[in-house]
Design an enzyme around this catalytic site. Structure first.
Site, PDB file in Angstrom:
ATOM      1  N   ASP A 163       0.644  10.306   2.001  1.00 52.24           N
ATOM      2  CA  ASP A 163       1.498   9.436   2.959  1.00 52.24           C
ATOM      3  C   ASP A 163       2.953   9.366   2.627  1.00 52.24           C
ATOM      4  O   ASP A 163       3.662  10.282   2.171  1.00 52.24           O
ATOM      5  CB  ASP A 163       1.065   8.260   2.870  1.00 52.24           C
ATOM      6  CG  ASP A 163       0.945   7.588   4.318  1.00 52.24           C
ATOM      7  OD1 ASP A 163       2.075   6.941   4.723  1.00 52.24           O
ATOM      8  OD2 ASP A 163      -0.001   7.116   4.873  1.00 52.24           O
ATOM      9  N   HIS A 201       4.738   2.699   5.463  1.00 50.97           N
ATOM     10  CA  HIS A 201       3.390   3.026   5.921  1.00 50.97           C
ATOM     11  C   HIS A 201       2.710   3.495   4.800  1.00 50.97           C
ATOM     12  O   HIS A 201       1.471   2.910   4.770  1.00 50.97           O
ATOM     13  CB  HIS A 201       3.419   4.606   6.987  1.00 50.97           C
ATOM     14  CG  HIS A 201       2.118   4.740   7.579  1.00 50.97           C
ATOM     15  ND1 HIS A 201       1.124   5.357   6.999  1.00 50.97           N
ATOM     16  CD2 HIS A 201       1.719   4.495   8.956  1.00 50.97           C
ATOM     17  CE1 HIS A 201       0.259   5.614   7.824  1.00 50.97           C
ATOM     18  NE2 HIS A 201       0.404   4.786   8.958  1.00 50.97           N
ATOM     19  N   SER A 398      -5.357   4.646  11.473  1.00 48.93           N
ATOM     20  CA  SER A 398      -4.752   4.703  10.139  1.00 48.93           C
ATOM     21  C   SER A 398      -5.229   3.514   9.202  1.00 48.93           C
ATOM     22  O   SER A 398      -5.780   3.748   8.223  1.00 48.93           O
ATOM     23  CB  SER A 398      -3.523   4.593  10.185  1.00 48.93           C
ATOM     24  OG  SER A 398      -2.729   5.793  10.680  1.00 48.93           O
TER      25      SER A 398
END
Length: 578
Positions: A163, A201, A398
């Protein structure tokens, strides 16, 4: 007590039972499309998605040239929309044919599709309020709290998260909670601190999987007032591929997956789960797709790969790449409605549906999920309404994938002998069907990790045709590309600009030889070694993004032609904190 392995499905337990839902209502299925999911944020130079002959795009200005950029857009017939101070840009609607001229303006650094910024919140996927999406509620909804009562907490299991990195905020800063793998992002090119999540994120996803407030001692059951991920005693292995503006390429992701496979048992690592909360809209046959081959290699090496299904929701049916690979666990989103019963749950309209052949395998809570916030990160500044003092709320597959990754870690911490095929079959066999969604939307239903812990594992071996990886790297990218000063990274070239030979790479990946020292696929990426590091010595309060200009990563003055990444800084960067 009867051993876990032999206790029947649906055995009596101490919790209020989640009611098994009735058969799906006829006609309740939704239409679906495959779309780019969870891609990390604005990317310069991306070809715009258009409807008819017009497009809504984001214009990123050259420093100090706002008025000139606006005039360039209006002269070309564009209608200028809102100002985007975060990235020194603005939105504009204009004719598709005018985009090249706008991009060529001296006042314009790049032109990107408006859809990418929508993933940061303008489409409603970030934010929300109330208690329905708290981690305590989320954990209870899938039986994780009851699993904790049975001492399944994820201890001993490492979950690799590819990520945007992880920041050492409370909940992920305890010593030994996070191990940093390689930083393969562009942030290193900009001189940023290695490993750290400037986008926000990766930290959000890692917290959902395995966060644990620093004050909670390992092995102690979290209370509702505490923050804890689904597997609070699991460890995160962070492999950073996306920079603070969210930019990354498929070849970086493939390199990261290869690293996870080859280092799954390095030192004291025990990587049994790989979380991929993103995907591309590539549609080539999975059997030749390089990204699909990479995740299959991980699967065959004992790593359960959990992938977001997509956030498309309407249009052409299909899951994103690599969720469309039938071997992995593809996760769609569930809206629990704030209750502990599956019988009133629904699948949100934006969650991607399957095509009737390859559908999501499971759903998990994915609406307004509470994750950890990175103060000052790109997401934090882009969607301030989604954040409070510590947390950032987000909706999407997600987040749902992260919930399932945590559930897999719980299951494997108690039953480490299970193979990836057995884990997948067990979770599907014990899932709760939703009455208001078809199979193409929910797969087997809502994950129930407590039932999975006590059920007999089905003897199941997947026999799908294997991917070879010999297909097109460009097709794996789909429609979104990195660009340097408007020149896209496209065609059969990797992040170094080197020619891509899928067949040769696929063979190396299969044999665990794609990484050798600091070189991946024959390209020198770093120095000679990698050394695992933790957060020892790092404190979030001692770090500040205020002195860094992430919007400066605009690639102005550079071109892909003739550019050698090894001539910049990757060739001299070591993956250690020292």
């Amino acid at each position: 007590m009867t051993p876990r392995e032999n206790r029947p499905i649906g055995h009596p337990d101490r919790r209020p039972a989640r009611r098994r839902a009735a058969a799906p209502v006829a006609g309740a299925a939704f239409a679906a499309v495959a779309l780019l999911v969870g891609q990390f944020g604005p990317r310069p130079g991306v070809a715009a998605r258009v409807a008819g002959g017009t497009a809504s795009v984001i214009v990123i200005e050259q420093p100090g040239r706002h008025e000139d950029a606006v005039q360039a857009a209006t002269r070309l017939g564009g209608t200028v929309g809102r100002r985007l101070g975060l990235i020194d840009g603005f939105t504009v609607d204009l004719a598709r044919a005018a985009i090249p001229a706008l991009r060529a303006s001296a006042a314009v650094a790049s032109v990107a599709p408006n859809t990418t910024l929508q993933l940061l919140g303008s489409d409603g996927l970030w934010g929300g309020s109330g208690s329905a999406g708290t981690m305590a509620r989320t954990a209870r909804a899938i039986g994780a709290v009851d699993a904790w009562d049975d001492h399944a907490t994820g201890a001993g299991i490492d979950v690799a998260v590819i990520d945007s990195g992880v920041a050492p905020v409370d909940g992920l800063a305890a010593d030994g909670k996070v191990v940093n793998g390689p930083d393969l992002s562009f942030d290193l090119q900009a001189g940023a601190t290695p490993y750290i999540d400037g986008f926000g994120h990766g930290t959000h996803i890692a917290g959902i999987i395995a966060g644990r407030d620093n004050a909670i001692a390992p092995g102690h059951k979290p209370e509702d007032r505490d923050f804890a991920g689904i597997a609070p005693d699991a460890r995160i292995v962070s492999v950073k591929v996306a920079g603070a503006s969210g930019q990354t390429d498929v070849s970086q992701v493939i390199a990261a997956i290869d690293w996870v496979v080859q280092n799954r048992r390095s030192g004291d690592l025990n990587i049994r789960v790989l979380n991929l909360s993103f995907g591309t809209d590539g549609t080539q046959d999975y059997r030749v797709d390089p990204l699909a081959h990479a995740v299959e290699v991980a699967w065959r090496n004992g790593i359960v790969v959990v992938v977001a299904a997509g956030n498309a929701g309407a249009g052409r049916p299909g899951l994103v790449d690599p969720a469309y690979d039938p071997y992995v666990i593809a996760v769609a989103a569930d809206d629990t409605g704030g209750t502990n019963q599956a019988s009133d749950d629904t699948v949100p309209a934006w969650s991607s549906r399957g095509d009737g052949t390859r559908n999501p395998d499971l759903v998990a809570p994915g609406v307004s999920i509470q994750g950890l916030r990175v103060p000052g990160s790109t997401l934090d500044r882009a969607v301030p309404a989604a954040a409070d003092a510590r947390f950032l709320r987000g909706s999407g597959t997600s987040q749902a994938a992260a919930v399932v990754s945590g559930a897999v870690a719980l299951l494997l911490s108690e039953r480490p002998y299970l193979s990836p095929d057995e884990v997948k079959a067990l979770l599907k066999a014990t899932a709760s069907r939703l009455p208001y969604a078809g199979t193409e939307a929910q797969g087997a239903g809502l994950v129930d990790v407590h039932d999975a812990l006590s059920a007999r594992a089905p003897t199941r071996t997947q026999t799908w045709e294997r991917a070879t990886g010999g297909g097109s790297l460009e097709a794996a990218r789909g429609s979104v590309h990195l660009a340097l000063d408007g020149a896209p990274l496209d065609g059969e070239r990797d992040i170094f600009g080197a020619a891509w030979d899928g067949a040769a790479w696929g063979d190396l990946a299969e044999r665990g030889l794609s990484w050798e020292g600091g070189a991946w696929n024959g390209q020198a990426w770093t120095g000679a070694c990698w050394c695992a590091t933790s957060w020892s010595g790092l404190s979030w309060s001692g770090l500040s993004w205020s002195g860094l200009s992430w919007s400066g990563l605009s690639w102005s003055g550079l071109s892909w032609s003739g550019l050698s990444w090894s001539g910049l800084s990757w060739s001299t960067v070591r993956w250690s904190a020292g």
